[in-house]
Motif scaffolding. Structure first.
Motif, mmCIF file in Angstrom:
data_model
loop_
_atom_site.group_PDB
_atom_site.id
_atom_site.type_symbol
_atom_site.label_atom_id
_atom_site.label_comp_id
_atom_site.label_asym_id
_atom_site.label_seq_id
_atom_site.Cartn_x
_atom_site.Cartn_y
_atom_site.Cartn_z
ATOM 1 N N TRP A 106 0.676 -1.481 -0.176
ATOM 2 C CA TRP A 106 -0.003 -0.074 -0.157
ATOM 3 C C TRP A 106 0.801 1.354 -0.124
ATOM 4 N N LEU A 107 1.858 1.152 0.666
ATOM 5 C CA LEU A 107 2.804 2.428 0.737
ATOM 6 C C LEU A 107 3.730 2.535 -0.548
ATOM 7 N N GLY A 142 -7.096 11.878 3.600
ATOM 8 C CA GLY A 142 -5.781 11.226 3.564
ATOM 9 C C GLY A 142 -5.247 11.044 5.115
ATOM 10 N N GLY A 197 -2.110 3.131 10.213
ATOM 11 C CA GLY A 197 -1.029 3.181 11.240
ATOM 12 C C GLY A 197 -1.394 2.476 12.730
ATOM 13 N N LEU A 243 1.248 4.266 -2.998
ATOM 14 C CA LEU A 243 1.148 5.533 -2.817
ATOM 15 C C LEU A 243 2.246 6.382 -3.388
ATOM 16 N N LEU A 287 2.186 11.959 0.386
ATOM 17 C CA LEU A 287 1.627 10.836 0.757
ATOM 18 C C LEU A 287 0.405 10.825 1.530
ATOM 19 N N ILE A 288 0.232 11.813 2.257
ATOM 20 C CA ILE A 288 -1.012 11.963 2.839
ATOM 21 C C ILE A 288 -2.053 12.283 2.208
ATOM 22 N N ALA A 310 -3.157 9.439 0.117
ATOM 23 C CA ALA A 310 -3.804 8.269 0.612
ATOM 24 C C ALA A 310 -5.368 8.517 0.913
ATOM 25 N N SER A 318 -4.344 7.640 6.884
ATOM 26 C CA SER A 318 -3.176 7.227 7.467
ATOM 27 C C SER A 318 -3.115 6.964 8.588
#
Length: 235
Positions: A170-171, A195, A203, A174, A184-185, A188, A199
């Motif tokens: 998934w990371l 996002g 996490g 992204l 990234l945020i 997501a 996130s």
């Protein structure tokens, strides 16, 4: 065929307690334990097969989602999170099956530790009251492994690796395969869901999985294979 001299009377005290006579006869008792061991081993094997079948489903699902998610740049990243949900469902199914499987495995281990091991090397039984323990469990069978321990065991054996692969993919989806240069945020986000929320949720979920994998340290289930601290042998 000759007629029996006496009719069978199920209400007769002698007939009701006929199995109890084996307890006082060493030959009959050891023969009975052999049959009991084969029966409990068969049950344990059947439930072990069910556990393996669930594991196969989870592995195939993970591999299929990874193949589909990276087969094109337009694939949505959240399909991998849906895979996490499905793997969680398989983990729940396997946890229930593992707890039932441990009922039969614990009986097998009692017989192996106190009958067969002592027959091969008569150093003494592991549990002096093993006959009472086994008798009570046969009369009142119950699940012995706490659900948290069962989840932890299945995570250690299989599912933590699957979750790690899905979250790692998934990371990567992204970042490396992102279609826009957004952070990234922002990438997501799922529809109207920000996002940052996605996130944080991912996490927290991974943190819970990690904690359950390494905890608890004390174990109640019997017979789980693990390496000895001083050797590479299995117990």
């Amino acid at each position: 065929m000759a007629e029996p001299s006496e009719e069978f009377d199920p209400e007769s005290p002698e007939e009701r307690e006929v199995a109890g006579e084996a307890a006082g006869d060493r030959t009959d008792f050891l023969s009975l334990m052999g049959h009991a061991y084969r029966g409990e081993l068969g049950r344990a094997t059947a439930w072990r097969t069910r556990i393996d079948r669930t594991t196969n489903w989870a592995v195939v699902l993970t591999a299929s989602l990874l193949t589909w998610a990276f087969s094109g740049s337009s694939r949505p990243h959240y399909i991998l999170l849906l895979g996490v949900v499905m793997v969680t469902v398989f983990l729940g199914i396997e946890t229930r099956r593992y707890r039932v499987y441990d009922i039969w495995r614990s009986r097998v281990r009692i017989l192996e530790e106190n009958v067969f091991a002592n027959a091969l090397d008569s150093e003494g039984v592991e549990q002096t009251n093993w006959r009472e323990l086994l008798s009570e469990d046969l009369r009142k069978p119950a699940v012995k492994t706490p659900i948290v321990e069962a989840v932890s065991r299945r995570l250690q054996r299989v599912y933590f690796a699957l979750f790690s692969v899905l979250f790692g993919a998934w990371l990567v989806r992204l970042t490396v395969f992102a279609e826009t240069p957004a952070g990234l945020i922002e990438t997501a986000a799922i529809g109207q869901l920000p996002g940052i929320v996605v996130s944080v949720g991912v996490g927290c979920y991974y943190a819970i999985v990690l904690v359950l994998t390494v905890w608890p340290k004390s174990r109640q289930a019997k017979g789980e294979l693990r390496s000895r601290p001083d050797t590479e042998e299995w117990r």
